[in-house]
Design a protein around this motif. Structure first.
Motif, short mmCIF file in Angstrom:
data_model
loop_
_atom_site.label_atom_id
_atom_site.label_comp_id
_atom_site.label_asym_id
_atom_site.label_seq_id
_atom_site.Cartn_x
_atom_site.Cartn_y
_atom_site.Cartn_z
N ARG A 115 0.75 -1.25 -0.12
CA ARG A 115 0.03 -0.02 0.15
C ARG A 115 0.89 1.29 0.03
O ARG A 115 1.96 1.27 0.71
N ASP A 116 0.40 2.18 -0.61
CA ASP A 116 1.15 3.57 -0.60
C ASP A 116 -0.21 4.65 -0.77
O ASP A 116 -1.25 4.14 -0.56
N GLU A 117 0.17 6.12 -0.75
CA GLU A 117 -0.89 6.96 -0.87
C GLU A 117 -1.88 6.56 -1.95
O GLU A 117 -2.88 6.97 -1.76
N ASN A 118 -1.48 5.95 -3.15
CA ASN A 118 -2.33 6.00 -4.04
C ASN A 118 -2.84 4.58 -4.32
O ASN A 118 -3.90 4.49 -5.33
N ARG A 119 -2.34 3.45 -3.74
CA ARG A 119 -2.73 2.17 -4.38
C ARG A 119 -2.53 0.94 -3.45
O ARG A 119 -1.78 1.38 -2.48
N GLU B 106 -2.00 -3.19 -3.76
CA GLU B 106 -1.63 -4.34 -4.49
C GLU B 106 -1.15 -5.41 -3.91
O GLU B 106 -0.50 -5.58 -3.10
N THR C 82 8.22 0.48 -6.63
CA THR C 82 9.16 1.66 -5.92
C THR C 82 9.83 2.57 -6.84
O THR C 82 9.98 3.62 -6.56
#
Lengths: 111, 257
Positions: free
Chosen positions: B192-196, B198, B245
């Motif tokens: 997870r990051d700010e936008n997605r 997976e 990343t």
């Protein structure tokens, strides 16, 4: 008489299957496959190199008389038969292997 | 007796095989080429009757290897036999004759080239597969010392399954036969990051995992004893860094769930 060098496995098998009478190339291939449970299946490219070598050594020879017994396609095939020299080489090699097996068995018996 | 029905492509294949026999010495061809082609036809039919087109493919692969090997060996043997006799440059003449023959029959030449290309391509593919699966060692130092252990449970018909976690703990405590041991469980995690968010493939492993494989991380440190209870740090692969990343320093701050 100079001692013959041992036959390799394929040479031995070819001479062995010719003991029962002349065979053409495909007959040799099928007979060897049958006697080795398909473990040795010669192909056109290598069978005839062994045949060439065995002919040079005088162990096998053309057997033209065999063709006259056949009809159809088999009649034009080239048959090969074992020579007296080939039979002696085969028997000599068999004796050599027999002595090796006996030596091994006597060693196992002692162990 | 009736002749058995010929396999499709037999005549064309026999012609290609006849050309391949030019790899052999002139003496060999004079004495045995026709016999060899006859035998090729017999074996071709036999393989087609036994295993269909798959049999033909395998037969051609074996034949290509066989002819290449024995043809060159025969040619070298003949060359040694007549060493010193420069008047008999048979190979050059044979080569020129083969080229002229192919130019006179371009359709046949193209067919032969395609057959050879397919045969060689299939052979290379097969050997590559065998090499990568069976022959090439694992990409770890002293990989021949790595073994995998299984449990058997005949009462429910399982003769090979992964051990339970506590059985592994017992093995690791009691065995003296191995330098180090590890267990793993293939699973998946969520990136997870700010936008997605997976799903990514992952494995839960015991702390000795990289020691068993004999490798160390390029960045950071290996797992340490006891920090794997119950869940410890995460080791990210280089591929993960590239795919998710883009730049390695951005790994810092990744949350794992």
């Amino acid at each position: 008489m100079p001692q013959q060098s041992p036959l390799n496995q394929t040479q031995f098998l070819i001479l062995l299957v010719l003991l029962d009478g002349p065979l053409h190339g495909y007959g040799i291939v099928k007979e060897i496959a049958a006697r080795t449970d398909s473990g040795v299946r010669l192909e056109p490219g290598n069978l005839y190199r062994f045949v060439k070598r065995l002919m040079e050594l005088g162990y096998i020879a053309d057997a033209p008389q065999a063709r006259s017994d056949e009809s159809g396609r088999d009649a034009r095939r080239r048959y090969f038969s074992l020579t007296r020299k080939g039979r002696e080489a085969l028997e000599g090699d068999a004796a050599r292997m027999r002595s090796l097996v006996l030596a091994l068995e006597s060693r196992q018996g002692n162990g | 007796m009736n002749e058995p029905k010929s396999a499709p492509g037999l005549d064309a294949s026999a012609r290609v095989y006849g050309v391949l026999l030019h790899l052999y010495s002139k003496g060999f061809r004079a004495a045995h080429a026709q016999d060899a082609v006859d035998l090729f036809r017999d074996r071709f039919n036999e393989e087609f009757q036994r295993r269909g087109w798959f049999g033909i493919l395998l037969f051609w692969l074996k034949t290509l290897v066989n002819v290449g090997w024995h043809g060159i060996a025969d040619r070298l043997g003949a060359a040694f036999t007549r060493r010193g006799d420069r008047s008999d440059s048979a190979f050059g003449r044979d080569l020129a004759y083969a080229v002229r023959s192919l130019r006179r029959a371009p359709g046949f030449a193209v067919g032969a080239a395609i057959t050879l290309a397919l045969g060689i391509g299939a052979t290379v593919t097969l050997y590559t597969l065998v090499d990568s699966v069976l022959l090439r060692p694992l990409p770890y130092p002293e990989s021949d010392r790595i073994v995998q252990l299984w449990e058997a449970n005949p009462s429910i018909g399982l003769d090979k399954e992964g051990p339970s976690p506590w059985n592994f703990v017992d093995w690791e405590r009691s065995t003296t036969s191995f330098e180090s041991m590890t267990a793993w469980y293939l699973t998946s995690g969520t990136y997870r990051d700010e936008n997605r968010a997976e799903e990514v493939r992952s494995a839960q492993v015991t702390t000795g995992f990289f020691r068993v494989l004999g490798v160390t991380p390029e960045l950071g440190r290996d797992f340490q004893e006891l920090e794997g209870v119950p869940y410890g740090p995460v080791m990210l692969s280089d591929r993960f860094g590239v795919e998710f990343t883009e730049r390695i320093p951005r790994w810092w701050g990744v949350r794992w769930s």
